[in-house]
Design a protein around this motif. Structure first.
Motif, PDB file in Angstrom:
ATOM      1  N   ASP A 287       0.747  -1.262   0.000  1.00  0.00           N
ATOM      2  CA  ASP A 287       0.000   0.000   0.000  1.00  0.00           C
ATOM      3  C   ASP A 287       0.776   1.312   0.000  1.00  0.00           C
ATOM      4  O   ASP A 287       0.357   2.295   0.570  1.00  0.00           O
ATOM      5  CB  ASP A 287      -1.080   0.015   1.097  1.00  0.00           C
ATOM      6  CG  ASP A 287      -0.606  -0.392   2.479  1.00  0.00           C
ATOM      7  OD1 ASP A 287       0.549  -0.172   2.790  1.00  0.00           O
ATOM      8  OD2 ASP A 287      -1.427  -0.962   3.212  1.00  0.00           O
TER       9      ASP A 287
ATOM     10  N   ARG B  70       0.942   6.032   2.980  1.00  0.00           N
ATOM     11  CA  ARG B  70       2.132   5.824   3.804  1.00  0.00           C
ATOM     12  C   ARG B  70       3.371   5.610   2.936  1.00  0.00           C
ATOM     13  O   ARG B  70       3.282   5.263   1.770  1.00  0.00           O
ATOM     14  CB  ARG B  70       1.948   4.611   4.719  1.00  0.00           C
ATOM     15  CG  ARG B  70       1.158   4.950   5.991  1.00  0.00           C
ATOM     16  CD  ARG B  70       0.990   3.760   6.890  1.00  0.00           C
ATOM     17  NE  ARG B  70       0.290   2.682   6.227  1.00  0.00           N
ATOM     18  CZ  ARG B  70       0.871   1.619   5.704  1.00  0.00           C
ATOM     19  NH1 ARG B  70       2.176   1.449   5.812  1.00  0.00           N
ATOM     20  NH2 ARG B  70       0.152   0.693   5.111  1.00  0.00           N
TER      21      ARG B  70
ATOM     22  N   LYS C 184      -0.777   7.249  13.086  1.00  0.00           N
ATOM     23  CA  LYS C 184      -1.524   6.161  13.738  1.00  0.00           C
ATOM     24  C   LYS C 184      -0.841   4.813  13.504  1.00  0.00           C
ATOM     25  O   LYS C 184      -0.749   3.999  14.411  1.00  0.00           O
ATOM     26  CB  LYS C 184      -2.987   6.155  13.302  1.00  0.00           C
ATOM     27  CG  LYS C 184      -3.267   5.438  12.018  1.00  0.00           C
ATOM     28  CD  LYS C 184      -4.761   5.118  11.892  1.00  0.00           C
ATOM     29  CE  LYS C 184      -4.957   3.836  11.129  1.00  0.00           C
ATOM     30  NZ  LYS C 184      -5.755   2.850  11.805  1.00  0.00           N
ATOM     31  N   LYS C 185      -0.323   4.610  12.293  1.00  0.00           N
ATOM     32  CA  LYS C 185       0.314   3.328  12.023  1.00  0.00           C
ATOM     33  C   LYS C 185       1.700   3.261  12.673  1.00  0.00           C
ATOM     34  O   LYS C 185       2.178   2.186  13.012  1.00  0.00           O
ATOM     35  CB  LYS C 185       0.353   3.052  10.528  1.00  0.00           C
ATOM     36  CG  LYS C 185      -1.035   2.630   9.966  1.00  0.00           C
ATOM     37  CD  LYS C 185      -1.343   1.166  10.227  1.00  0.00           C
ATOM     38  CE  LYS C 185      -2.796   0.755  10.224  1.00  0.00           C
ATOM     39  NZ  LYS C 185      -3.428   0.399   8.979  1.00  0.00           N
TER      40      LYS C 185
ATOM     41  N   HIS D 201      -3.606  -6.596  13.316  1.00  0.00           N
ATOM     42  CA  HIS D 201      -4.025  -5.633  12.300  1.00  0.00           C
ATOM     43  C   HIS D 201      -5.371  -6.102  11.778  1.00  0.00           C
ATOM     44  O   HIS D 201      -5.477  -6.717  10.711  1.00  0.00           O
ATOM     45  CB  HIS D 201      -2.986  -5.556  11.171  1.00  0.00           C
ATOM     46  CG  HIS D 201      -3.318  -4.500  10.151  1.00  0.00           C
ATOM     47  ND1 HIS D 201      -3.069  -4.657   8.812  1.00  0.00           N
ATOM     48  CD2 HIS D 201      -3.868  -3.270  10.277  1.00  0.00           C
ATOM     49  CE1 HIS D 201      -3.463  -3.563   8.160  1.00  0.00           C
ATOM     50  NE2 HIS D 201      -3.959  -2.721   9.033  1.00  0.00           N
TER      51      HIS D 201
ATOM     52  N   SER E 289      -4.464  -3.317   3.578  1.00  0.00           N
ATOM     53  CA  SER E 289      -5.207  -2.112   3.237  1.00  0.00           C
ATOM     54  C   SER E 289      -6.155  -2.347   2.055  1.00  0.00           C
ATOM     55  O   SER E 289      -5.758  -2.936   1.048  1.00  0.00           O
ATOM     56  CB  SER E 289      -4.197  -1.021   2.893  1.00  0.00           C
ATOM     57  OG  SER E 289      -4.874   0.187   2.702  1.00  0.00           O
ATOM     58  N   GLY E 290      -7.374  -1.932   2.232  1.00  0.00           N
ATOM     59  CA  GLY E 290      -8.334  -2.002   1.134  1.00  0.00           C
ATOM     60  C   GLY E 290      -9.041  -3.327   0.977  1.00  0.00           C
ATOM     61  O   GLY E 290      -9.795  -3.524   0.027  1.00  0.00           O
TER      62      GLY E 290
ATOM     63  N   LYS F  30     -11.507  -4.433   6.103  1.00  0.00           N
ATOM     64  CA  LYS F  30     -11.563  -4.442   7.571  1.00  0.00           C
ATOM     65  C   LYS F  30     -12.576  -3.418   8.089  1.00  0.00           C
ATOM     66  O   LYS F  30     -13.457  -3.735   8.891  1.00  0.00           O
ATOM     67  CB  LYS F  30     -10.184  -4.113   8.188  1.00  0.00           C
ATOM     68  CG  LYS F  30      -9.105  -5.125   7.901  1.00  0.00           C
ATOM     69  CD  LYS F  30      -7.793  -4.759   8.603  1.00  0.00           C
ATOM     70  CE  LYS F  30      -7.189  -3.437   8.158  1.00  0.00           C
ATOM     71  NZ  LYS F  30      -6.865  -3.377   6.721  1.00  0.00           N
TER      72      LYS F  30
ATOM     73  N   ASP G  56      -9.512  -1.343  12.973  1.00  0.00           N
ATOM     74  CA  ASP G  56      -8.168  -1.505  12.410  1.00  0.00           C
ATOM     75  C   ASP G  56      -7.076  -2.087  13.315  1.00  0.00           C
ATOM     76  O   ASP G  56      -6.229  -2.806  12.844  1.00  0.00           O
ATOM     77  CB  ASP G  56      -7.706  -0.139  11.894  1.00  0.00           C
ATOM     78  CG  ASP G  56      -6.537  -0.232  10.931  1.00  0.00           C
ATOM     79  OD1 ASP G  56      -6.631  -1.017   9.976  1.00  0.00           O
ATOM     80  OD2 ASP G  56      -5.544   0.468  11.126  1.00  0.00           O
TER      81      ASP G  56
ATOM     82  N   TYR H 237     -10.736   4.988  10.472  1.00  0.00           N
ATOM     83  CA  TYR H 237     -10.081   5.666   9.345  1.00  0.00           C
ATOM     84  C   TYR H 237     -10.523   4.936   8.090  1.00  0.00           C
ATOM     85  O   TYR H 237      -9.879   3.972   7.683  1.00  0.00           O
ATOM     86  CB  TYR H 237      -8.578   5.570   9.564  1.00  0.00           C
ATOM     87  CG  TYR H 237      -7.701   6.458   8.719  1.00  0.00           C
ATOM     88  CD1 TYR H 237      -8.115   7.704   8.265  1.00  0.00           C
ATOM     89  CD2 TYR H 237      -6.403   6.051   8.402  1.00  0.00           C
ATOM     90  CE1 TYR H 237      -7.263   8.509   7.523  1.00  0.00           C
ATOM     91  CE2 TYR H 237      -5.545   6.854   7.662  1.00  0.00           C
ATOM     92  CZ  TYR H 237      -5.985   8.080   7.214  1.00  0.00           C
ATOM     93  OH  TYR H 237      -5.132   8.878   6.482  1.00  0.00           O
TER      94      TYR H 237
ATOM     95  N   ARG I 158      -9.731   9.473   2.409  1.00  0.00           N
ATOM     96  CA  ARG I 158      -9.969   8.899   3.734  1.00  0.00           C
ATOM     97  C   ARG I 158     -10.852   9.779   4.599  1.00  0.00           C
ATOM     98  O   ARG I 158     -10.838  10.999   4.483  1.00  0.00           O
ATOM     99  CB  ARG I 158      -8.632   8.744   4.469  1.00  0.00           C
ATOM    100  CG  ARG I 158      -7.688   7.736   3.885  1.00  0.00           C
ATOM    101  CD  ARG I 158      -7.951   6.369   4.432  1.00  0.00           C
ATOM    102  NE  ARG I 158      -7.022   5.394   3.894  1.00  0.00           N
ATOM    103  CZ  ARG I 158      -6.851   4.185   4.416  1.00  0.00           C
ATOM    104  NH1 ARG I 158      -7.537   3.819   5.485  1.00  0.00           N
ATOM    105  NH2 ARG I 158      -6.014   3.341   3.869  1.00  0.00           N
TER     106      ARG I 158
HETATM  107  C1  LIG Z   1      -4.458   3.605   7.597  1.00  0.00           C
HETATM  108  C2  LIG Z   1      -4.075   2.612   6.903  1.00  0.00           C
HETATM  109  O1  LIG Z   1      -4.659   1.385   7.060  1.00  0.00           O
HETATM  110  P1  LIG Z   1      -5.861   0.609   6.379  1.00  0.00           P
HETATM  111  O2  LIG Z   1      -5.776   0.862   4.911  1.00  0.00           O
HETATM  112  O3  LIG Z   1      -5.573  -0.798   6.739  1.00  0.00           O
HETATM  113  O4  LIG Z   1      -7.167   1.102   6.924  1.00  0.00           O
HETATM  114  C3  LIG Z   1      -2.929   2.750   6.012  1.00  0.00           C
HETATM  115  O5  LIG Z   1      -2.513   1.733   5.462  1.00  0.00           O
HETATM  116  O6  LIG Z   1      -2.379   3.869   5.875  1.00  0.00           O
END
Ligand SMILES: C=C(OP(=O)(O)O)C(=O)O
Ligand SMILES: Nc1ncnc2c1ncn2[C@@H]1O[C@H](COP(=O)(O)OP(=O)(O)O)[C@@H](O)[C@H]1O
Ligand SMILES: [Ca+2]
Ligand SMILES: [Mn+2]
Length: 676
Positions: free
Chosen positions: A50, A194, A338-339, A358, A376-377, A380, A395, A412, A460
């Motif tokens: 991601d 990220r 956050k991550k 996760h 991601s995506g 979840k 998450d 998020y 987001r």
């Molecule tokens: C916030 C994130 O997580 P996710 O896509 O798993 O929600 C991310 O990967 O930046």
């Protein structure tokens, strides 16, 4: 437990590629990380999930112009000369700010975390009678004077409310607007996702032993000195500003294992994001907050110096576990904070026998808890937000002897193509207090166009968990009954649902597979397979086998059942078939929750050896077996074997590790993978 051998540690040795030194007089443009990564590093060196392509804009103004869509012609055009100068009730606002601001510069410049800022009430320069409404705020005052930068007064805006943060953002941050539903729309700048290849961790005597280093690991090493160079750069930048935002908050709803975090940032947007994402302290808890357990210095607007040792781009996200600090330079993408903290939890919690996950998490009326793992995506957030169940979190979770707890205080959600019809709870959560990152909206009506991907595909929404009507607060629950592994398979060969044996659960957990299409506009037709151990290799700190062993132990102990759910393609790969409809995936998930799928009739698939149900209530039977759903069986077989080969290749690196005292369990896990 896994034995880390020297080989793995050493494998990191040659993986740092510094950008080529510029020729004199020909200084190159500072590239965004993604661009640097694409040209300079081999795929597979570090975890590669991601990362998002850089935005197309070259300047802030260009970026901003992507964000606003021209209004319908009915909008009356204002004559520029008739426009009043920006009269934002300056007097009261300035006065308000003056009352709130206090210097924090000395404490920011201090290298000793322990001599952090003193918290005092009110402005010490002011005479007693502070208006009542403002007495509730806490203000910092400098206690020491250690460097020249302490001469510069930087005011701290401490745990501001969402309303105050809105005002700060709208007044001072380019590209911040209120949308028609009351959310704060803002831009994260050049980085809209990220930057996993810029995440560094200080390698010292302890962490060299404890952490996972080398091929596949997300932990790119840096030394203490370089960390301090970057830290100083961040702190000096923050000190050069008139004001900084400070959030003092908690992580983990399990009070016994709660962590106190402080986030120092330069943008109201970042402060509001963390206000939403971390657990918000009560006034009493804030009063007695004390010294934070971990501090983030987010100077994301300011780049790192590319000529600093270890730097490979102008972005660096640096974690120092011994100092309990993280420094962010060169990216404003809020998810980095956050991550980053999630990574820290992946280090701290396992030391206490607590597994970090996760995953999303929700609970039914009978207190049956389900975990939703996935990259991601993969769904979840979408699937844990379920109108018929209580949301524990979307998450990041912990699984301790007491059950599960959410690490965060908010969600998020990805919002590309979001609609009220498809996801009402998430759609309705986008209201006052919610941060909307990088979305496009109508200039006049401020209606968000969730389909528009002009700024990024990775739009987001960040909102407090209580914005979801059936949130479970406090966000804790009993031991999970179902462990659902989500994969968005763009190859279209994994079944929509399979029931897993324990060995298969471990195999797929360690593999951490998903395949997405890397951005629709790039015209990429071939799905990109991603393997990310524990469905979150970008965030784990220890070797993946350690988390896998903990998961196996907990699932066995509490009798949880594993499932593999493909939320991706069906009837053909991306471009040929179509994505499995969300209502069908929901029906499948409902059947898992209710227990009805446990008692269904199963058949076994070839190659992957997955047990698939012959019927699921409300789902067309012909999609349950991918082979039936594909028109061209030959291409199906080829694609299936291709994916199986990728799984096998990815798993090889894990074969030398042991779970338990001998290699028996690992052999069993390997045997639960595809037969190739
Ligand atoms: C916030 C994130 O997580 P996710 O896509 O798993 O929600 C991310 O990967 O930046
Ligand atoms: N069958 C499906 N199952 C789950 N999500 C789906 C499905 N089809 C489309 N989607 C979309 O995929 C995205 C999943 O993203 P999200 O839930 O935010 O993932 P994560 O939280 O794992 O990063 C959402 O935009 C969702 O609407
Ligand atoms: Ca990865
Ligand atoms: Mn999510």
């Amino acid at each position: 437990m896994a034995t880390e051998n020297g080989e793995v540690n050493m494998a990191n040795g040659g993986s740092f590629t510094l950008t080529a030194p510029p020729r004199p007089g020909a200084l190159p443009r500072i590239q965004t990380t993604a661009a640097v990564n694409r040209s300079s590093s081999k795929a597979g060196d570090v975890c590669h999930d991601d990362s998002v392509p850089p935005v197309k804009a070259q300047t802030i103004d260009e970026l901003h112009s992507l964000q606003k869509k021209r209004s319908a012609p009915t909008t009356p055009k204002q004559d520029a000369s008739a426009q009043s100068p920006t009269t934002f009730s300056t007097i009261s606002e300035d006065e308000r700010l003056r009352l709130q601001l206090q210097s924090i510069s000395a404490s920011l410049a201090s290298l000793t975390r322990e001599t952090g800022p003193n918290v005092v009430k009110g402005d010490p320069k002011r005479k007693p009678e502070t208006p009542k409404a403002q007495q509730q705020h806490h203000y910092f005052t400098p206690t020491i004077s250690t460097s020249d930068s302490a001469l510069k007064l930087t005011h701290v805006l401490y745990n501001l409310s969402p309303a105050e943060l809105y005002e700060q953002a709208i007044k001072y941050e380019h590209g911040s607007f209120i949308t028609s539903s009351g959310a704060l729309a803002t831009l994260s700048g050049a980085k809209t996702g990220r930057s996993p290849k810029d995440k560094r961790v200080v390698k010292d005597e302890d962490t060299a032993e404890e952490l996972w280093w080398g091929k596949g690991s997300p932990n790119i090493e840096m030394d203490e000195h370089t960390f301090l160079v970057n830290r100083e750069r961040a702190v000096d930048y923050l000190n050069s500003l008139d004001k900084v935002f400070v959030n003092d908050q908690f992580l983990n709803w399990d009070k016994e294992n709660r962590i106190k975090v402080r986030i120092v940032s330069a943008r109201a947007y970042h402060s509001l994001f963390m206000h939403n994402m971390c657990i918000r302290p009560t006034p009493d808890e804030l009063e007695n907050f004390g010294t934070p357990d971990f501090t983030i210095y987010n100077a994301g607007q300011f780049p790192c110096n590319r000529y600093t040792h270890y730097m490979t781009s102008s972005t660096s996200i640096d974690i120092n576990l011994a100092r309990r600090e993280m420094v962010i330079l060169g990216t404003q993408y809020a998810g980095e904070m956050k991550k980053g903290l999630f990574s820290v939890m992946h280090y701290l919690m396992p030391k206490r026998g607590i597994l970090t996950l996760h995953s999303g998490c929700n609970m039914g009326k009978d207190c049956d808890v389900a975990l939703f793992f996935g990259l991601s995506g993969t769904g979840k957030t979408t699937l844990s937000t379920d109108h018929n169940r209580l949301l524990i979190g979307d998450d990041e979770h912990c699984w301790s002897d007491n059950g599960v707890s959410n690490i965060e205080g908010g969600c998020y959600a990805k919002c590309v193509d979001l609609s009220h019809e498809k996801e009402p709870d998430i759609f309705n959560a986008i209201k006052f207090g919610t941060v909307l990152e990088n979305v496009v909206f109508d200039e006049h009506t401020r209606e968000v166009d969730y389909v528009d991907r002009s700024v990024t595909e990775n739009t987001r929404a960040s909102y407090p968990i209580e914005y979801i009507p059936n949130a479970k607060i406090p966000c804790i629950g009993p031991h999970p009954k179902n462990v659902i592994l989500l994969a968005c398979d763009a190859f279209g060969v994994l079944p929509p649902v399979s029931k897993l044996s324990m060995a298969q659960t471990m195999y797929h957990f360690i593999s951490g597979y998903t395949a997405l299409v890397a951005g629709t506009e790039d015209g990429i037709k071939e799905p990109q397979a991603t393997f990310s151990a524990c469905f979150g290799a970008a965030f784990i700190m220890l070797h993946p086998i350690k988390y896998a062993a903990m998961l196996a132990e907990k699932m066995n102990k509490y009798g949880a059942v594993g499932w593999l759910v493909n939320t991706g393609w069906c009837g053909g790969r991306y471009g040929v078939g179509s994505r499995i409809k969300l209502p069908y995936t929901r029906k499948i998930i409902n059947a898992i929750h209710s227990g009805s799928l446990l008692n269904a009739d199963y058949t076994k698939t070839d190659v992957f050896g997955l047990n698939i149900p012959t019927t699921v209530d409300g789902v067309p039977a012909e999609i349950l077996n991918p082979k039936n759903a594909w028109e061209n069986k030959k291409i199906y077989e080829e694609t299936l074997w291709k994916l199986a080969g990728l799984f096998k290749q990815n798993f090889e690196v894990f074969l030398k590790y042991k779970i338990g005292s001998d290699s028996k369990l690992m052999q069993e896990i390997l045997a639960a993978g595809p037969d190739v």
